[in-house]
Design an enzyme around this catalytic site. Structure first.
Site, PDB file in Angstrom:
ATOM      1  CB  ALA A  62      -1.083  -0.091   1.190  1.00  0.00           C
ATOM      2  N   GLY A 119     -11.973   1.901  24.055  1.00  0.00           N
ATOM      3  CA  GLY A 119     -10.433   1.793  23.817  1.00  0.00           C
ATOM      4  C   GLY A 119      -9.846   2.992  23.665  1.00  0.00           C
ATOM      5  CB  ILE A 175      -9.513   3.270  17.901  1.00  0.00           C
ATOM      6  CG1 ILE A 175      -8.003   3.119  17.431  1.00  0.00           C
ATOM      7  CG2 ILE A 175     -10.249   3.854  16.752  1.00  0.00           C
ATOM      8  CD1 ILE A 175      -8.288   1.819  16.469  1.00  0.00           C
ATOM      9  CD  GLU A 197     -15.112  -1.100  26.855  1.00  0.00           C
ATOM     10  OE1 GLU A 197     -14.460  -0.626  25.866  1.00  0.00           O
ATOM     11  OE2 GLU A 197     -14.931  -2.307  27.072  1.00  0.00           O
ATOM     12  NE  ARG A 248      -4.545  -1.771  13.780  1.00  0.00           N
ATOM     13  CZ  ARG A 248      -4.986  -1.552  12.563  1.00  0.00           C
ATOM     14  NH1 ARG A 248      -5.926  -0.786  12.292  1.00  0.00           N
ATOM     15  NH2 ARG A 248      -4.219  -1.285  11.451  1.00  0.00           N
ATOM     16  CG  ASP A 270       0.527  -3.331  15.121  1.00  0.00           C
ATOM     17  OD1 ASP A 270       1.377  -2.857  15.983  1.00  0.00           O
ATOM     18  OD2 ASP A 270      -0.268  -2.385  14.673  1.00  0.00           O
ATOM     19  CG  HIS A 302       7.901  28.241  38.297  1.00  0.00           C
ATOM     20  ND1 HIS A 302       6.543  27.636  38.807  1.00  0.00           N
ATOM     21  CD2 HIS A 302       7.398  29.699  38.516  1.00  0.00           C
ATOM     22  CE1 HIS A 302       5.628  28.371  39.135  1.00  0.00           C
ATOM     23  NE2 HIS A 302       6.221  29.674  38.902  1.00  0.00           N
TER      24      HIS A 302
HETATM   25  P1  FAD Z   1       1.848  -1.369   9.988  1.00  0.00           P
HETATM   26  O1  FAD Z   1       1.990   0.140  10.363  1.00  0.00           O
HETATM   27  O2  FAD Z   1       0.544  -1.934   9.868  1.00  0.00           O
HETATM   28  O3  FAD Z   1       2.408  -1.701   8.369  1.00  0.00           O
HETATM   29  C1  FAD Z   1       2.497  -2.891   8.002  1.00  0.00           C
HETATM   30  C2  FAD Z   1       2.828  -2.430   6.417  1.00  0.00           C
HETATM   31  O4  FAD Z   1       2.822  -3.889   5.744  1.00  0.00           O
HETATM   32  C3  FAD Z   1       1.284  -1.613   5.847  1.00  0.00           C
HETATM   33  O5  FAD Z   1       1.798  -0.442   5.087  1.00  0.00           O
HETATM   34  C4  FAD Z   1       0.892  -2.826   4.735  1.00  0.00           C
HETATM   35  O6  FAD Z   1       0.573  -2.316   3.544  1.00  0.00           O
HETATM   36  C5  FAD Z   1       2.338  -3.479   4.586  1.00  0.00           C
HETATM   37  N1  FAD Z   1       1.829  -5.130   3.997  1.00  0.00           N
HETATM   38  C6  FAD Z   1       1.115  -5.929   4.720  1.00  0.00           C
HETATM   39  N2  FAD Z   1       1.148  -7.040   4.089  1.00  0.00           N
HETATM   40  C7  FAD Z   1       1.902  -6.943   3.203  1.00  0.00           C
HETATM   41  C8  FAD Z   1       2.270  -7.847   1.996  1.00  0.00           C
HETATM   42  N3  FAD Z   1       1.926  -8.967   2.027  1.00  0.00           N
HETATM   43  N4  FAD Z   1       2.960  -7.454   0.921  1.00  0.00           N
HETATM   44  C9  FAD Z   1       3.493  -6.125   1.098  1.00  0.00           C
HETATM   45  N5  FAD Z   1       3.008  -5.201   1.949  1.00  0.00           N
HETATM   46  C10 FAD Z   1       2.149  -5.743   3.012  1.00  0.00           C
HETATM   47  N6  FAD Z   1       0.404   3.768  17.718  1.00  0.00           N
HETATM   48  C11 FAD Z   1       1.224   4.545  18.542  1.00  0.00           C
HETATM   49  O7  FAD Z   1       2.460   4.255  19.179  1.00  0.00           O
HETATM   50  N7  FAD Z   1       0.543   5.975  18.892  1.00  0.00           N
HETATM   51  C12 FAD Z   1      -0.399   6.180  18.321  1.00  0.00           C
HETATM   52  O8  FAD Z   1      -0.983   7.493  18.509  1.00  0.00           O
HETATM   53  C13 FAD Z   1      -1.233   5.498  17.439  1.00  0.00           C
HETATM   54  N8  FAD Z   1      -2.400   5.911  16.923  1.00  0.00           N
HETATM   55  C14 FAD Z   1      -3.223   5.016  16.336  1.00  0.00           C
HETATM   56  C15 FAD Z   1      -4.253   5.417  15.655  1.00  0.00           C
HETATM   57  C16 FAD Z   1      -5.138   4.490  14.949  1.00  0.00           C
HETATM   58  C17 FAD Z   1      -6.214   5.141  14.215  1.00  0.00           C
HETATM   59  C18 FAD Z   1      -4.616   3.478  14.593  1.00  0.00           C
HETATM   60  C19 FAD Z   1      -5.303   2.240  13.723  1.00  0.00           C
HETATM   61  C20 FAD Z   1      -3.325   2.898  14.937  1.00  0.00           C
HETATM   62  C21 FAD Z   1      -2.602   3.696  15.945  1.00  0.00           C
HETATM   63  N9  FAD Z   1      -1.542   3.152  16.420  1.00  0.00           N
HETATM   64  C22 FAD Z   1      -0.772   3.967  17.551  1.00  0.00           C
HETATM   65  C23 FAD Z   1      -0.737   1.744  16.367  1.00  0.00           C
HETATM   66  C24 FAD Z   1       0.171   2.065  15.215  1.00  0.00           C
HETATM   67  O9  FAD Z   1      -0.477   2.783  13.816  1.00  0.00           O
HETATM   68  C25 FAD Z   1       0.832   0.633  14.786  1.00  0.00           C
HETATM   69  O10 FAD Z   1       1.025   0.028  16.028  1.00  0.00           O
HETATM   70  C26 FAD Z   1       1.860   0.722  13.996  1.00  0.00           C
HETATM   71  O11 FAD Z   1       1.772   1.258  12.758  1.00  0.00           O
HETATM   72  C27 FAD Z   1       2.469  -0.932  13.769  1.00  0.00           C
HETATM   73  O12 FAD Z   1       3.441  -0.739  12.894  1.00  0.00           O
HETATM   74  P2  FAD Z   1       4.136  -2.122  12.080  1.00  0.00           P
HETATM   75  O13 FAD Z   1       5.257  -1.620  11.125  1.00  0.00           O
HETATM   76  O14 FAD Z   1       3.949  -3.282  12.910  1.00  0.00           O
HETATM   77  O15 FAD Z   1       2.597  -2.396  11.193  1.00  0.00           O
HETATM   78  P1  NAD Z   2      -8.442  -1.352  22.139  1.00  0.00           P
HETATM   79  O1  NAD Z   2      -8.150  -2.601  22.594  1.00  0.00           O
HETATM   80  O2  NAD Z   2      -7.643  -0.208  22.865  1.00  0.00           O
HETATM   81  O3  NAD Z   2      -9.648  -1.127  22.722  1.00  0.00           O
HETATM   82  C1  NAD Z   2     -10.783  -1.902  22.464  1.00  0.00           C
HETATM   83  C2  NAD Z   2     -11.953  -1.735  23.494  1.00  0.00           C
HETATM   84  O4  NAD Z   2     -13.238  -2.345  22.827  1.00  0.00           O
HETATM   85  C3  NAD Z   2     -11.871  -2.459  24.792  1.00  0.00           C
HETATM   86  O5  NAD Z   2     -12.061  -1.537  25.804  1.00  0.00           O
HETATM   87  C4  NAD Z   2     -12.753  -3.573  24.932  1.00  0.00           C
HETATM   88  O6  NAD Z   2     -13.221  -3.908  26.148  1.00  0.00           O
HETATM   89  C5  NAD Z   2     -13.804  -2.937  23.868  1.00  0.00           C
HETATM   90  N1  NAD Z   2     -14.592  -4.265  23.317  1.00  0.00           N
HETATM   91  C6  NAD Z   2     -14.154  -5.129  22.701  1.00  0.00           C
HETATM   92  N2  NAD Z   2     -14.912  -6.010  22.195  1.00  0.00           N
HETATM   93  C7  NAD Z   2     -16.379  -5.359  22.275  1.00  0.00           C
HETATM   94  C8  NAD Z   2     -17.555  -5.597  21.841  1.00  0.00           C
HETATM   95  N3  NAD Z   2     -18.033  -6.478  21.294  1.00  0.00           N
HETATM   96  N4  NAD Z   2     -18.472  -4.373  22.362  1.00  0.00           N
HETATM   97  C9  NAD Z   2     -18.027  -3.566  23.043  1.00  0.00           C
HETATM   98  N5  NAD Z   2     -16.740  -3.210  23.406  1.00  0.00           N
HETATM   99  C10 NAD Z   2     -15.903  -4.024  22.975  1.00  0.00           C
HETATM  100  O7  NAD Z   2      -8.500  -1.426  20.750  1.00  0.00           O
HETATM  101  P2  NAD Z   2      -8.664  -0.010  19.535  1.00  0.00           P
HETATM  102  O8  NAD Z   2      -9.177   1.130  20.238  1.00  0.00           O
HETATM  103  O9  NAD Z   2      -9.537  -0.673  18.474  1.00  0.00           O
HETATM  104  O10 NAD Z   2      -7.112   0.203  19.038  1.00  0.00           O
HETATM  105  C11 NAD Z   2      -6.657  -0.860  18.615  1.00  0.00           C
HETATM  106  C12 NAD Z   2      -4.995  -0.770  18.981  1.00  0.00           C
HETATM  107  O11 NAD Z   2      -4.337   0.199  18.393  1.00  0.00           O
HETATM  108  C13 NAD Z   2      -4.771  -0.402  20.293  1.00  0.00           C
HETATM  109  O12 NAD Z   2      -4.786  -1.407  21.321  1.00  0.00           O
HETATM  110  C14 NAD Z   2      -3.451   0.039  20.321  1.00  0.00           C
HETATM  111  O13 NAD Z   2      -2.270  -0.884  20.356  1.00  0.00           O
HETATM  112  C15 NAD Z   2      -3.394   0.900  18.908  1.00  0.00           C
HETATM  113  N6  NAD Z   2      -3.822   2.399  19.040  1.00  0.00           N
HETATM  114  C16 NAD Z   2      -2.570   3.093  19.795  1.00  0.00           C
HETATM  115  C17 NAD Z   2      -2.871   4.430  19.995  1.00  0.00           C
HETATM  116  C18 NAD Z   2      -2.186   5.398  20.871  1.00  0.00           C
HETATM  117  O14 NAD Z   2      -1.090   4.745  21.207  1.00  0.00           O
HETATM  118  N7  NAD Z   2      -2.445   6.404  21.172  1.00  0.00           N
HETATM  119  C19 NAD Z   2      -4.225   5.082  19.347  1.00  0.00           C
HETATM  120  C20 NAD Z   2      -5.077   4.212  18.638  1.00  0.00           C
HETATM  121  C21 NAD Z   2      -4.771   2.877  18.516  1.00  0.00           C
END
Ligand code: FAD
Ligand code: NAD
Length: 462
Positions: free
Chosen positions: A37, A184, A186, A205, A272, A311, A441
């Site tokens: 992607a 949680g 997100i 929740e 996730r 992840d 401060h």
């Molecule tokens: P990814 O970032 O998922 O990257 C994996 C890549 O592999 C993707 O680009 C995908 O296209 C590629 N890929 C997969 N399979 C293949 C294949 N077969 N061939 C080629 N390419 C492939 N974390 C934080 O620390 N702070 C935050 O504030 C935070 N906010 C978040 C908010 C949201 C809405 C979400 C969804 C997640 C958030 N996270 C946050 C979590 C964070 O995004 C992930 O932990 C992080 O991106 C994981 O990195 P990664 O390299 O393991 O995988």
């Molecule tokens: P999360 O695990 O943070 O929260 C999921 C929530 O959904 C939990 O509180 C759980 O009890 C609840 N839940 C599960 N099944 C349910 C159901 N059927 N009905 C109602 N509630 C239910 O997951 P997320 O918010 O989807 O985020 C995914 C992951 O992405 C996080 O665990 C984190 O690793 C990453 N993330 C990190 C950040 C950050 O670092 N600021 C921000 C966004 C996402």
């Protein structure tokens, strides 16, 4: 079929994969990275960065809306409007700059980037389908960094009004009523942002409190702020599905009583799952931990010279964890001795107020003889000047030698304290070290020093 070979082949250009690639190339390892992607992965394109951009825009909008009413600060403005299309365009601009920057860094370091989807043939061979051809690449080391995907509810799959965080980060128009399933990370980060943008938000929740991964005291100020904002919390409730007209979400509370929450959009944020299916990974028969690839403390899988990071390897699914693992794997492959054993893995939830945890909480440290103390932002001058006195900083330390084991904080802007927290733990700081450090401060950081002083029994400002 065209064939190529490389020393290190990385599947996935997210924070884990691209950092591993840069570090490996810096160390002179011939490196190829495959991304299907966009470079930057979930984090830069549909995760950390776009969500924080949307949260910022929502904060700014909410601030101006506040000034269209009575303001203690003496500021008055007329009611603001938001052009959400323009907001999304601005957010996409930031994403574009960062993903372009990753591409430039990879190029500068001479990483070969292939845009295409990878399928594993065996532990040393991968096929890549690009726009024009299929390539076969053989490698000495294979690094799996394919990230994760949102969990879908089988009875309420994504599509139509049911969206994941990806769609929620690029709204074409704002819904009137949104139900968020999952209180949680997100659910609450984006639920808060949508509420500040004027959307009626309800959060469902399953557990009886929000952010169940954190200790209850830490999440109380967040729950109070959500209430003030007008976010309806339905705790201890399970989702049953959409109603027949797809205009409401059916929920059941702890007593089994069913009700409906009207919604024109439903954000499902229930966690996730590692992206471990659909690209031949199963054929390697790696040892797994549930759906995650099992790795040791060097990110080695059960197959020689096949590594996994980020992840795919499970919790905590955080960008900085994947980056740190990626950097380490590159160094190990280059011959350095490294292990992934951080004492401090910061986690920040960007709600309003923000929550930070690093190291052990008082409950997690309960088996050891520990003390803990907190200092409230209500007693911090800087907090008053930024109109944000909710929250506190808490420290956990060993009772015998005062070694700091953990920090927790909740309050506006506390995400920036995470660096100081993590550094103090990694450097083996004691309460006396923090208490004896002069803190500027007026800053929120003074609450960090005061928490340490309080643990020592002589806080100054409380
Ligand atoms: P990814 O970032 O998922 O990257 C994996 C890549 O592999 C993707 O680009 C995908 O296209 C590629 N890929 C997969 N399979 C293949 C294949 N077969 N061939 C080629 N390419 C492939 N974390 C934080 O620390 N702070 C935050 O504030 C935070 N906010 C978040 C908010 C949201 C809405 C979400 C969804 C997640 C958030 N996270 C946050 C979590 C964070 O995004 C992930 O932990 C992080 O991106 C994981 O990195 P990664 O390299 O393991 O995988
Ligand atoms: P999360 O695990 O943070 O929260 C999921 C929530 O959904 C939990 O509180 C759980 O009890 C609840 N839940 C599960 N099944 C349910 C159901 N059927 N009905 C109602 N509630 C239910 O997951 P997320 O918010 O989807 O985020 C995914 C992951 O992405 C996080 O665990 C984190 O690793 C990453 N993330 C990190 C950040 C950050 O670092 N600021 C921000 C966004 C996402």
């Amino acid at each position: 079929m065209k064939t190529q070979s490389t020393q290190l082949l990385i599947i996935g250009g997210g924070p884990g994969g691209y950092v591993a690639a840069i570090r490996a190339a810096q160390l002179g390892i011939e490196t190829t990275l495959i991304e299907g992607a966009e470079l930057g992965g979930t984090c830069l394109n549909i995760g950390c960065i776009p969500s924080k951009a949307l949260i910022h825009a929502a904060d700014e909008f909410a601030k101006v809306r506040e000034f269209s009413g009575e303001s203690a600060l003496g500021i008055h403005s007329s009611a603001p409007v938001i052009d959400i299309g323009k907001t999304v365009h601005w957010k996409d601009g930031i994403v574009g700059k960062l993903t372009g920057g990753v591409g430039a860094l990879l190029k500068k370091n001479k990483v070969a980037v292939i845009h295409g989807w990878a399928t594993i043939v065996d532990g040393k061979t991968v096929d890549v389908k690009t726009a024009d051809e299929t390539l076969r690449i053989s490698c000495r080391h294979l690094l799996l960094a394919a990230g994760s995907l949102p969990v879908e509810l089988p009875f309420m799959p994504f599509g139509g009004p049911v969206i994941s965080s990806t769609e929620a980060l690029s709204p074409a128009v704002l819904p009137k009523k949104m139900v968020v399933v999952g209180g949680g990370y997100i659910g609450l980060e984006l639920g808060t942002a949508y509420r500040k943008l004027g959307v009626e938000v309800s959060v469902v929740e399953a557990v009886d409190r929000i952010l169940p991964a954190y200790d209850a005291e830490l999440t109380k100020p967040v729950a109070a702020a959500l209430k003030r904002l007008g976010v309806a919390l339905h705790l201890g409730c399970t989702v049953q599905g959409l109603n027949a007209a797809a205009t409401a979400v059916r929920i059941k509370n702890g007593e089994g009583v069913e009700s409906e929450l009207a919604a024109d959009q439903v954000l499902v944020a229930v966690g996730r799952k590692p992206r471990t299916a659909g690209w031949g990974l199963e054929s390697l028969h790696l040892d797994m931990d549930g759906r995650c690839v099992r790795v040791d403390d060097q990110c080695r899988t059960s197959m020689t010279d096949v590594w996994a990071i980020g992840d795919m390897t499970g919790e905590p699914m955080l960008a900085h964890r994947g980056m740190a693992q990626g950097e380490m794997v590159a160094e190990i492959i280059s011959g350095k001795r490294r292990h992934f054993q951080p004492l401090a893995m910061p986690a920040v939830c960007f709600t309003d107020p923000e929550v930070v945890v690093v190291g052990l909480s008082p409950d997690q440290a309960a088996q050891q003889d520990c003390l803990s103390a907190s200092f409230p932002f209500a007693a911090n001058g800087r907090s008053m000047t930024i109109e944000s006195t909710d929250g506190f900083v808490r420290v956990v330390a060993r009772r015998d030698n005062h070694l700091i084991l953990g920090w927790q904080a909740v309050g506006r802007g506390v995400s920036e304290l995470s660096a100081a927290f993590a550094q103090s733990i990694e450097m083996g700081a004691t309460l006396e070290d923090i208490a004896g450090t002069v803190h500027a401060h007026p800053t929120l950081g003074e609450a960090v020093q005061e928490a340490a002083l309080r643990a020592l029994g002589h806080a100054l400002h409380i």
